[in-house]
Design a protein around this motif. Sequence first.
Motif, PDB file in Angstrom:
ATOM      1  N   ALA A  90       0.837  -1.203   0.000  1.00 10.53           N
ATOM      2  CA  ALA A  90       0.000   0.000   0.000  1.00 10.53           C
ATOM      3  C   ALA A  90       0.870   1.251   0.000  1.00 10.53           C
ATOM      4  O   ALA A  90       1.946   1.271   0.611  1.00 10.53           O
ATOM      5  N   SER A  91       0.385   2.261  -0.674  1.00  8.17           N
ATOM      6  CA  SER A  91       1.104   3.529  -0.734  1.00  8.17           C
ATOM      7  C   SER A  91       0.105   4.660  -0.927  1.00  8.17           C
ATOM      8  O   SER A  91      -1.081   4.420  -1.182  1.00  8.17           O
ATOM      9  N   GLY A  92       0.591   5.880  -0.795  1.00  7.67           N
ATOM     10  CA  GLY A  92      -0.250   7.038  -1.051  1.00  7.67           C
ATOM     11  C   GLY A  92      -0.737   7.753   0.187  1.00  7.67           C
ATOM     12  O   GLY A  92      -1.404   8.780   0.099  1.00  7.67           O
ATOM     13  N   GLY A  93      -0.430   7.207   1.357  1.00  6.57           N
ATOM     14  CA  GLY A  93      -0.838   7.864   2.577  1.00  6.57           C
ATOM     15  C   GLY A  93      -0.076   9.158   2.797  1.00  6.57           C
ATOM     16  O   GLY A  93       0.880   9.459   2.087  1.00  6.57           O
TER      17      GLY A  93
ATOM     18  N   ARG B  21      -8.852  -0.236   8.189  1.00  2.97           N
ATOM     19  CA  ARG B  21      -8.068   0.811   8.840  1.00  2.97           C
ATOM     20  C   ARG B  21      -8.038   0.570  10.340  1.00  2.97           C
ATOM     21  O   ARG B  21      -8.922  -0.082  10.894  1.00  2.97           O
ATOM     22  N   GLN B  22      -7.000   1.099  10.951  1.00  2.00           N
ATOM     23  CA  GLN B  22      -6.867   0.990  12.395  1.00  2.00           C
ATOM     24  C   GLN B  22      -6.395   2.325  12.936  1.00  2.00           C
ATOM     25  O   GLN B  22      -5.283   2.775  12.627  1.00  2.00           O
ATOM     26  N   ALA B  23      -7.266   2.932  13.719  1.00  2.00           N
ATOM     27  CA  ALA B  23      -6.938   4.205  14.358  1.00  2.00           C
ATOM     28  C   ALA B  23      -6.216   3.936  15.674  1.00  2.00           C
ATOM     29  O   ALA B  23      -6.346   2.850  16.249  1.00  2.00           O
ATOM     30  N   PRO B  24      -5.471   4.893  16.159  1.00  2.00           N
ATOM     31  CA  PRO B  24      -4.749   4.708  17.426  1.00  2.00           C
ATOM     32  C   PRO B  24      -5.693   4.318  18.557  1.00  2.00           C
ATOM     33  O   PRO B  24      -6.727   4.954  18.768  1.00  2.00           O
ATOM     34  N   GLY B  25      -5.348   3.250  19.245  1.00  2.00           N
ATOM     35  CA  GLY B  25      -6.137   2.812  20.382  1.00  2.00           C
ATOM     36  C   GLY B  25      -7.426   2.106  20.031  1.00  2.00           C
ATOM     37  O   GLY B  25      -8.222   1.790  20.920  1.00  2.00           O
ATOM     38  N   LYS B  26      -7.646   1.860  18.757  1.00  2.00           N
ATOM     39  CA  LYS B  26      -8.885   1.201  18.336  1.00  2.00           C
ATOM     40  C   LYS B  26      -8.589  -0.095  17.593  1.00  2.00           C
ATOM     41  O   LYS B  26      -7.474  -0.320  17.126  1.00  2.00           O
ATOM     42  N   GLU B  27      -9.612  -0.915  17.474  1.00  2.00           N
ATOM     43  CA  GLU B  27      -9.462  -2.144  16.725  1.00  2.00           C
ATOM     44  C   GLU B  27      -9.500  -1.844  15.221  1.00  2.00           C
ATOM     45  O   GLU B  27     -10.069  -0.847  14.773  1.00  2.00           O
ATOM     46  N   ARG B  28      -8.926  -2.723  14.477  1.00  2.00           N
ATOM     47  CA  ARG B  28      -8.981  -2.606  13.027  1.00  2.00           C
ATOM     48  C   ARG B  28     -10.421  -2.737  12.561  1.00  2.00           C
ATOM     49  O   ARG B  28     -11.158  -3.574  13.069  1.00  2.00           O
ATOM     50  N   GLU B  29     -10.814  -1.918  11.602  1.00  2.00           N
ATOM     51  CA  GLU B  29     -12.176  -1.984  11.091  1.00  2.00           C
ATOM     52  C   GLU B  29     -12.182  -2.074   9.571  1.00  2.00           C
ATOM     53  O   GLU B  29     -11.318  -1.526   8.888  1.00  2.00           O
ATOM     54  N   PHE B  30     -13.166  -2.765   9.087  1.00  2.00           N
ATOM     55  CA  PHE B  30     -13.407  -2.861   7.655  1.00  2.00           C
ATOM     56  C   PHE B  30     -13.866  -1.510   7.142  1.00  2.00           C
ATOM     57  O   PHE B  30     -14.658  -0.836   7.792  1.00  2.00           O
TER      58      PHE B  30
ATOM     59  N   TYR C 288      -4.057   2.554   7.113  1.00  2.00           N
ATOM     60  CA  TYR C 288      -4.931   1.878   6.160  1.00  2.00           C
ATOM     61  C   TYR C 288      -4.214   0.663   5.579  1.00  2.00           C
ATOM     62  O   TYR C 288      -3.052   0.754   5.153  1.00  2.00           O
ATOM     63  N   TYR C 289      -4.926  -0.460   5.555  1.00  2.00           N
ATOM     64  CA  TYR C 289      -4.376  -1.717   5.065  1.00  2.00           C
ATOM     65  C   TYR C 289      -5.208  -2.230   3.898  1.00  2.00           C
ATOM     66  O   TYR C 289      -6.437  -2.170   3.930  1.00  2.00           O
ATOM     67  N   CYS C 290      -4.542  -2.771   2.903  1.00  2.00           N
ATOM     68  CA  CYS C 290      -5.261  -3.494   1.868  1.00  2.00           C
ATOM     69  C   CYS C 290      -5.146  -4.991   2.152  1.00  2.00           C
ATOM     70  O   CYS C 290      -4.214  -5.439   2.831  1.00  2.00           O
ATOM     71  N   ALA C 291      -6.113  -5.726   1.664  1.00  2.00           N
ATOM     72  CA  ALA C 291      -6.152  -7.154   1.909  1.00  2.00           C
ATOM     73  C   ALA C 291      -6.791  -7.853   0.723  1.00  2.00           C
ATOM     74  O   ALA C 291      -7.624  -7.263   0.021  1.00  2.00           O
TER      75      ALA C 291
ATOM     76  N   GLY D  80       0.532  -1.497   6.145  1.00  2.00           N
ATOM     77  CA  GLY D  80      -0.313  -0.324   6.101  1.00  2.00           C
ATOM     78  C   GLY D  80       0.369   0.924   5.629  1.00  2.00           C
ATOM     79  O   GLY D  80       1.600   1.007   5.530  1.00  2.00           O
ATOM     80  N   THR D  81      -0.452   1.918   5.371  1.00  2.00           N
ATOM     81  CA  THR D  81       0.031   3.248   5.041  1.00  2.00           C
ATOM     82  C   THR D  81      -0.730   4.241   5.912  1.00  2.00           C
ATOM     83  O   THR D  81      -1.949   4.139   6.070  1.00  2.00           O
ATOM     84  N   GLN D  82       0.003   5.160   6.502  1.00  2.00           N
ATOM     85  CA  GLN D  82      -0.590   6.082   7.466  1.00  2.00           C
ATOM     86  C   GLN D  82      -1.313   7.223   6.762  1.00  2.00           C
ATOM     87  O   GLN D  82      -0.767   7.861   5.849  1.00  2.00           O
TER      88      GLN D  82
END
Length: 125
Positions: free
Chosen positions: A5-8, A37-46, A93-96, A118-120
């Motif tokens: 992933a890129s572009g962040g 995506r996974q925000a700080p302190g949160k679980e990864r979400e679709f 942000y993660y791609c899968a 991921g890419t931030q």
Amino acid sequence: VQLQASGGGFVQGGGSLRLSCAVSGLTFSSYAMYWFRQAPGKEREFVLGISWGGGSTYSIASVKGRFAASRDNTKNTVYLQMNSLKPEDTAVYYCAAARTYSQTGSSASDGVDYWGKGTQVTVSS
């Protein structure tokens, strides 16, 4: 198999970014692609999924109308166009890739075969 992933980056609220995920080592057109995506302190979400040929997409409510996925099966690349970004979109942000295409977040996560790094994305207020 590699998903890159890129572009962040850093963007002001209301701005746009386009993420790319280049895939190698698998038959790209045989895989549905997802963005999480996974925000700080949160679980990864679709966030959003796109079917094998790109004809169907599904996203969470909070990004509908702002985020859009597309894919180029000739380039083995999937894209995430993010418009009208908000500070709450800040995350890694993660791609899968998955052989199955699911329109529910939990099922999508369970079906992932390969994850990318991921890419931030950071959105300022």
